[in-house]
Design a protein around this motif. Sequence first.
Motif, PDB file in Angstrom:
ATOM      1  N   LEU A   1      10.296  20.002  -1.199  1.00 30.06           N
ATOM      2  CA  LEU A   1      11.743  20.813  -0.650  1.00 30.06           C
ATOM      3  C   LEU A   1      12.350  20.945  -1.078  1.00 30.06           C
ATOM      4  N   VAL A   2      13.007  20.187  -2.153  1.00 31.31           N
ATOM      5  CA  VAL A   2      13.951  20.592  -3.240  1.00 31.31           C
ATOM      6  C   VAL A   2      13.054  21.279  -4.624  1.00 31.31           C
ATOM      7  N   LEU A   3      11.617  20.920  -4.858  1.00 30.14           N
ATOM      8  CA  LEU A   3      10.927  20.862  -6.158  1.00 30.14           C
ATOM      9  C   LEU A   3      10.768  22.793  -5.583  1.00 30.14           C
ATOM     10  N   VAL A   4      10.115  22.827  -4.239  1.00 30.29           N
ATOM     11  CA  VAL A   4      10.206  24.622  -4.121  1.00 30.29           C
ATOM     12  C   VAL A   4      11.282  25.277  -3.754  1.00 30.29           C
ATOM     13  N   PHE A   5      12.255  25.264  -3.412  1.00 24.22           N
ATOM     14  CA  PHE A   5      13.634  25.999  -3.773  1.00 24.22           C
ATOM     15  C   PHE A   5      13.963  26.277  -4.798  1.00 24.22           C
ATOM     16  N   THR A   6      13.869  25.564  -5.611  1.00 30.28           N
ATOM     17  CA  THR A   6      14.579  25.337  -7.380  1.00 30.28           C
ATOM     18  C   THR A   6      13.412  25.375  -8.596  1.00 30.28           C
ATOM     19  N   PHE A   7      12.045  24.785  -8.464  1.00 37.02           N
ATOM     20  CA  PHE A   7      10.949  25.298  -9.125  1.00 37.02           C
ATOM     21  C   PHE A   7      10.028  25.756  -8.938  1.00 37.02           C
ATOM     22  N   MET A   8       9.577  25.956  -8.039  1.00 36.03           N
ATOM     23  CA  MET A   8       7.580  26.232  -7.870  1.00 36.03           C
ATOM     24  C   MET A   8       7.942  27.731  -7.266  1.00 36.03           C
ATOM     25  N   PRO A   9       7.306  28.502  -8.818  1.00 32.09           N
ATOM     26  CA  PRO A   9       7.027  29.742  -8.174  1.00 32.09           C
ATOM     27  C   PRO A   9       6.446  30.001  -6.245  1.00 32.09           C
ATOM     28  N   GLU A  10       6.496  31.582  -5.656  1.00 26.44           N
ATOM     29  CA  GLU A  10       5.161  31.944  -5.379  1.00 26.44           C
ATOM     30  C   GLU A  10       4.005  31.777  -5.422  1.00 26.44           C
TER      31      GLU A  10
ATOM     32  N   ALA B   1       7.545  23.607   2.323  1.00 25.01           N
ATOM     33  CA  ALA B   1       8.544  23.512   3.094  1.00 25.01           C
ATOM     34  C   ALA B   1       8.663  23.280   4.329  1.00 25.01           C
ATOM     35  N   CYS B   2       7.784  24.853   5.266  1.00 29.33           N
ATOM     36  CA  CYS B   2       7.901  23.966   6.673  1.00 29.33           C
ATOM     37  C   CYS B   2       6.940  22.531   7.156  1.00 29.33           C
ATOM     38  N   THR B   3       6.164  22.592   5.962  1.00 29.81           N
ATOM     39  CA  THR B   3       5.242  21.139   5.923  1.00 29.81           C
ATOM     40  C   THR B   3       6.144  19.681   5.556  1.00 29.81           C
ATOM     41  N   SER B   4       7.339  20.071   4.877  1.00 29.50           N
ATOM     42  CA  SER B   4       7.878  18.966   3.687  1.00 29.50           C
ATOM     43  C   SER B   4       8.932  18.691   5.403  1.00 29.50           C
ATOM     44  N   ILE B   5       9.194  19.459   5.643  1.00 30.51           N
ATOM     45  CA  ILE B   5      10.305  19.637   7.113  1.00 30.51           C
ATOM     46  C   ILE B   5       9.829  18.523   7.809  1.00 30.51           C
ATOM     47  N   THR B   6       8.852  19.290   8.826  1.00 33.68           N
ATOM     48  CA  THR B   6       8.167  18.516  10.322  1.00 33.68           C
ATOM     49  C   THR B   6       7.254  16.651   9.098  1.00 33.68           C
ATOM     50  N   PHE B   7       7.021  16.785   7.913  1.00 35.26           N
ATOM     51  CA  PHE B   7       6.779  15.506   8.525  1.00 35.26           C
ATOM     52  C   PHE B   7       8.311  14.838   7.849  1.00 35.26           C
ATOM     53  N   ILE B   8       9.003  14.888   7.367  1.00 32.48           N
ATOM     54  CA  ILE B   8      10.508  14.323   7.443  1.00 32.48           C
ATOM     55  C   ILE B   8      10.552  13.882   8.665  1.00 32.48           C
ATOM     56  N   ILE B   9      10.618  15.302   9.563  1.00 32.59           N
ATOM     57  CA  ILE B   9      11.555  14.250  11.249  1.00 32.59           C
ATOM     58  C   ILE B   9       9.990  13.780  11.314  1.00 32.59           C
ATOM     59  N   GLY B  10       9.169  13.850  11.990  1.00 32.91           N
ATOM     60  CA  GLY B  10       7.586  12.597  11.822  1.00 32.91           C
ATOM     61  C   GLY B  10       8.471  11.576  11.351  1.00 32.91           C
ATOM     62  N   VAL B  11       8.265  11.578   9.967  1.00 33.07           N
ATOM     63  CA  VAL B  11       8.712   9.670   9.500  1.00 33.07           C
ATOM     64  C   VAL B  11       9.569   9.323   9.832  1.00 33.07           C
ATOM     65  N   LEU B  12      10.887  10.540   9.889  1.00 35.47           N
ATOM     66  CA  LEU B  12      12.251   9.431  10.607  1.00 35.47           C
ATOM     67  C   LEU B  12      12.310   8.607  11.941  1.00 35.47           C
TER      68      LEU B  12
END
Length: 374
Positions: free
Chosen positions: A235-244, A134-145
Amino acid sequence: MRDDAVEALPDTPTDARRSPRPESMAETAAAPTADAAAPPTTASSSTAPADKEEAVPRYVVLLAMCAALNSCNLGYDIGVNSGVGPHLQAKGEGMNLSDLQLELFFGIFGLAAMLGAAVAYTASDGLGRRKAFACTSITFIIGVLWTATATSYPSLMMGRFVTGLGVGLGLAIDPVYIAEVSPPKHRGRLVTWSETATNVGILLGFVSGFAFRDAGEAGWRSMLALGAVIPAVLLVLVFTFMPESPRWLVAKGRSEEAKLILRRCYPPSSDVDAVVAAIQSAIEEERNASNAYGWSALLWRPTKTTKRMLIVGVGVAMSQQTTAIEAIQYYILYILADAGVKTRSKQFGILLLIGCIKVVVIVVAGRLFDHPKL
């Protein structure tokens, strides 16, 4: 022999090399009862079930595909920036960058990725694999935008730097996650999906460049902004489908949660309790070895066994990077132009061909990774 085994522990990232296969453990436990209750059988009938390889559980395949999206981010960035460079230097299309400014734009990405990779282990083990994703995805989204909407060169560089941090932070997470949810017999092949996803991402970046090749400033900004799509999906998959990760849960004392996940990740014939016990044993051995030896055993007084592993591991990584293939890909359009390919359509057509070849070759290589005859 015992010393060599202990010395190898710090260099073994997963329990795959030490843990007995759960199938074998279950068969061993059941052997005395079966022998007592049944008459002797022929060799061919007793070995037939062992020779039959169980398919990869569909749930594991889906998890590996989700995790590999993280590597797809890096691939897309490499591929799309191959087409963005000429736009950034074109007059009236954006920043009108000089050659030095463009080189710094490409180069700062690698510097930021190194800084992100330096804290990746701490983030992954401290937060867990899901939160690290999640941290990776959020950082990447901020960076590219940020990069896509930049109106000045310093702002463009800052966006590029943030994007590199996100890539560096997450690049090592998906292979670890895939390894920790995969049954040992399929682990090697599934981990190669990360590299496959990188090349798929590169191809997608080339496709994006081809689609926006004549769109001017709006084109290159759209190309960069589309890089936020894949991490948003992850990010959506992390919080809805992927387990720890089961291994991380066991390390944190949450073995019952790990068993629930392992039952879905391993074949029905597997002894999940034995798998958890093996993971606990492996983690404890790694902790003991780390406390006993630390970094000095690797850097200052390595044994012959450790030294060989360091030479192979570091040597392979350095050999891959010194080929500079990623850096060359940023300048492919310039190379093609100097070679006489002048029109953008032809240049991007060649890029697409290169991208397709890369994907095909890496898929074949992944299939051969665990081949018994290689």
